[in-house]
Design an enzyme around this catalytic site. Structure first.
Site, PDB file in Angstrom:
ATOM      1  N   HIS A 108      -3.923   3.034  -4.670  1.00 55.06           N
ATOM      2  CA  HIS A 108      -4.788   2.123  -5.476  1.00 55.06           C
ATOM      3  C   HIS A 108      -5.779   1.470  -4.716  1.00 55.06           C
ATOM      4  O   HIS A 108      -5.965   1.674  -3.422  1.00 55.06           O
ATOM      5  CB  HIS A 108      -3.918   1.205  -6.419  1.00 55.06           C
ATOM      6  CG  HIS A 108      -2.585   1.905  -6.882  1.00 55.06           C
ATOM      7  ND1 HIS A 108      -2.778   2.531  -8.036  1.00 55.06           N
ATOM      8  CD2 HIS A 108      -1.410   1.783  -6.442  1.00 55.06           C
ATOM      9  CE1 HIS A 108      -1.680   3.036  -8.439  1.00 55.06           C
ATOM     10  NE2 HIS A 108      -0.746   2.493  -7.577  1.00 55.06           N
ATOM     11  N   GLU A 122       0.202  -4.355  -5.264  1.00 54.34           N
ATOM     12  CA  GLU A 122       0.729  -3.049  -4.506  1.00 54.34           C
ATOM     13  C   GLU A 122      -0.581  -2.628  -3.800  1.00 54.34           C
ATOM     14  O   GLU A 122      -0.428  -2.120  -2.687  1.00 54.34           O
ATOM     15  CB  GLU A 122       0.814  -2.077  -5.620  1.00 54.34           C
ATOM     16  CG  GLU A 122       1.133  -0.643  -4.853  1.00 54.34           C
ATOM     17  CD  GLU A 122       1.444   0.291  -5.988  1.00 54.34           C
ATOM     18  OE1 GLU A 122       1.941   1.712  -5.523  1.00 54.34           O
ATOM     19  OE2 GLU A 122       1.553   0.234  -7.339  1.00 54.34           O
ATOM     20  N   HIS A 181       2.964   3.534  -1.379  1.00 58.85           N
ATOM     21  CA  HIS A 181       3.038   2.892  -2.684  1.00 58.85           C
ATOM     22  C   HIS A 181       4.183   2.096  -2.485  1.00 58.85           C
ATOM     23  O   HIS A 181       5.210   2.189  -1.711  1.00 58.85           O
ATOM     24  CB  HIS A 181       3.163   3.871  -3.410  1.00 58.85           C
ATOM     25  CG  HIS A 181       2.332   4.904  -4.008  1.00 58.85           C
ATOM     26  ND1 HIS A 181       1.131   4.487  -4.885  1.00 58.85           N
ATOM     27  CD2 HIS A 181       1.961   6.101  -3.582  1.00 58.85           C
ATOM     28  CE1 HIS A 181       0.339   5.454  -4.930  1.00 58.85           C
ATOM     29  NE2 HIS A 181       0.612   6.338  -4.021  1.00 58.85           N
ATOM     30  N   GLU A 192       7.572   5.421  -1.846  1.00 57.87           N
ATOM     31  CA  GLU A 192       7.893   4.193  -2.660  1.00 57.87           C
ATOM     32  C   GLU A 192       8.539   3.367  -1.854  1.00 57.87           C
ATOM     33  O   GLU A 192       9.699   3.578  -1.708  1.00 57.87           O
ATOM     34  CB  GLU A 192       8.178   4.461  -3.917  1.00 57.87           C
ATOM     35  CG  GLU A 192       7.468   5.422  -4.967  1.00 57.87           C
ATOM     36  CD  GLU A 192       6.211   4.629  -5.741  1.00 57.87           C
ATOM     37  OE1 GLU A 192       6.057   3.409  -5.623  1.00 57.87           O
ATOM     38  OE2 GLU A 192       5.702   5.152  -6.551  1.00 57.87           O
TER      39      GLU A 192
END
Length: 323
Positions: free
Chosen positions: A113, A150, A205, A287
Site C-alpha cells: 500500500h 498498515e 503486509h 502478513e
C-alpha cells in the site's frame, strides 16, 4: 493487508490453530524450535507499545510507536528521490551497498500500500489484469483500532529491512517509499521486481482479520498459467524463500504462525494475487500479524518488535540467497 482488496478475496473459513507437528517443522525449517520457545515463555512480546496515529501524509520518518529511544527503534528515513515515478523509486537506495556475502545480489522490497492511496480512490479502484482475472489496482490497506496504518507499518519495516540487507552487501530496491501520489498498482509492483532482475522479492503486509485471529503467515505463489501469468518457474524457489523466512521469523520474533490460515505452518499458497501471478522472479508476501487483534496490534506498534520482524525477514532472505 485485509483479505478484502485487490490482491485478496473475502476471508477464507476460519481454521483453529493446531499445535505444530513434526511435519510442519520439516516444512518450515526452524519453526518448531521457535514455537516451542514461544510456548515456553508464554507468548511473544515485550509489553504492548503505544499505538501511533494515522500515517504521516509526507511519507517521512516515523516516530516509534512505543516511545522508546533505543537504536532498534530508529528506522532510516525514506529514500531520497527527485520525482514521484515508479522508475526512480525502484532504482533508489539510501546508500551504496556494502561489501559482503550478498554483494551483487538484488532484493526488491515491496511495502504494501501507499500512505496516500486514500486520497486517490478513483486511481486505485481501476481494474488491472492479473493474468487469471481483473482486480483493483490497490487498496488503502488496514489499520489498528487506534489508527496505526498498515501503510505506515510496511514502510517502517521496509526501511529497517533495507538497512540490514545492505549491511550484507545486497543491492536493495523499493517498489514505493511513500514518495508518489498513489500506488503502484499490483501489476506494476510485480514488473518492478521483474525489471530489476531481483534474486528475491518480499511484499510486506499486516492483516485485517477478526479479533482473536493471531499470528503471521507467508503467502506463496501457486502454479498459474493464464494470460500474462506463468508462475511455473518461480513456484519452487519462492517456496524455498517463504519457508526460510517463516522459520527465521518464528525464531527471531517469537511470534506464532497464524491460527486462522495455514494449518499452523505459517504458509499459505494462493493463485489470486496479482503481485505473485505476474512475477517472473522468486517472490512471497508476508502478513506480519493481525492489526485488528489487540495482542498482535501491541506487537505491530512496537518499534523494538518491528526491528525483530525486519531481522527475521532479513535472515530468511540471506539464508535463501546463500543457499
Amino acid at each position: 493487508m485485509s483479505y478484502v482488496g485487490p490482491d485478496f478475496d473475502p476471508p477464507q473459513p476460519r481454521r483453529r490453530r493446531r499445535a505444530l507437528t513434526v511435519a510442519a517443522a520439516a516444512l518450515v525449517p526452524g519453526a518448531l524450535l521457535g514455537w516451542v520457545m514461544y510456548e515456553a515463555v508464554g507468548g511473544p512480546g515485550e509489553g504492548p507499545g503505544r499505538p501511533t496515529g494515522a500515517s504521516s501524509a509526507s511519507g517521512g520518518p516515523f516516530t516509534p510507536a512505543d516511545g522508546s529511544s533505543t537504536e532498534d527503534d530508529k528506522p532510516p528515513g525514506p529514500t531520497p528521490t527527485t520525482d514521484s515515478t515508479a522508475e526512480s523509486t525502484a532504482d533508489s537506495t539510501s546508500a551504496p551497498a556494502a561489501s559482503g556475502p550478498l554483494k551483487g545480489r538484488v532484493v526488491v522490497i515491496d511495502p504494501g500500500h501507499n500512505p496516500h492511496n486514500f486520497q486517490h480512490t478513483a486511481e486505485i479502484n481501476r481494474k488491472v489484469n492479473i493474468g487469471t482475472n481483473w482486480k483493483e489496482c490497490d487498496t488503502t490497506g488496514t489499520s489498528t483500532n487506534d489508527g496505526y496504518t498498515e501503510a505506515e507499518f510496511t514502510l517502517d519495516v521496509a526501511h529497517r529491512l533495507r538497512t540490514l540487507l545492505q549491511k550484507q552487501g545486497a543491492t536493495v530496491k523499493f517498489t514505493q517509499d511513500g514518495d508518489r501520489p498513489w500506488g503502484p498498482c499490483v501489476d506494476e509492483r510485480a514488473q518492478i521486481g521483474n525489471k530489476a532482475g531481483a534474486d528475491a522479492v518480499v511484499s510486506l503486509h499486516a492483516d485485517g482479520a477478526a479479533a482473536g485471529d493471531r499470528g503471521f503467515h507467508v503467502i506463496l505463489p501457486g502454479r498459474v498459467d493464464a494470460g500474462a501469468a506463468d508462475t511455473g518457474p518461480i513456484v519452487a524457489p519462492s517456496r524455498d524463500l517463504g519457508e526460510r523466512i517463516a522459520g527465521s521469523f518464528v525464531r527471531v520474533t517469537g511470534s506464532a504462525p497464524s491460527n486462522y490460515v495455514g494449518d499452523g505452518t505459517g504458509l499459505v499458497t494462493r493463485k489470486d494475487l496479482g503481485g505473485l501471478n505476474l512475477s517472473t522472479v522468486p517472490k512471497v508476501f508476508i502478513e506480519c500479524g493481525n492489526m485488528r487483534d489487540s495482542k498482535d496490534a501491541a506487537l505491530l506498534t512496537s518499534g523494538a518488535w518491528r526491528q525483530k520482524a525486519a531481522r527475521g525477514i532479513s535472515e530468511g532472505i540471506v539464508s535463501f540467497l546463500r543457499g
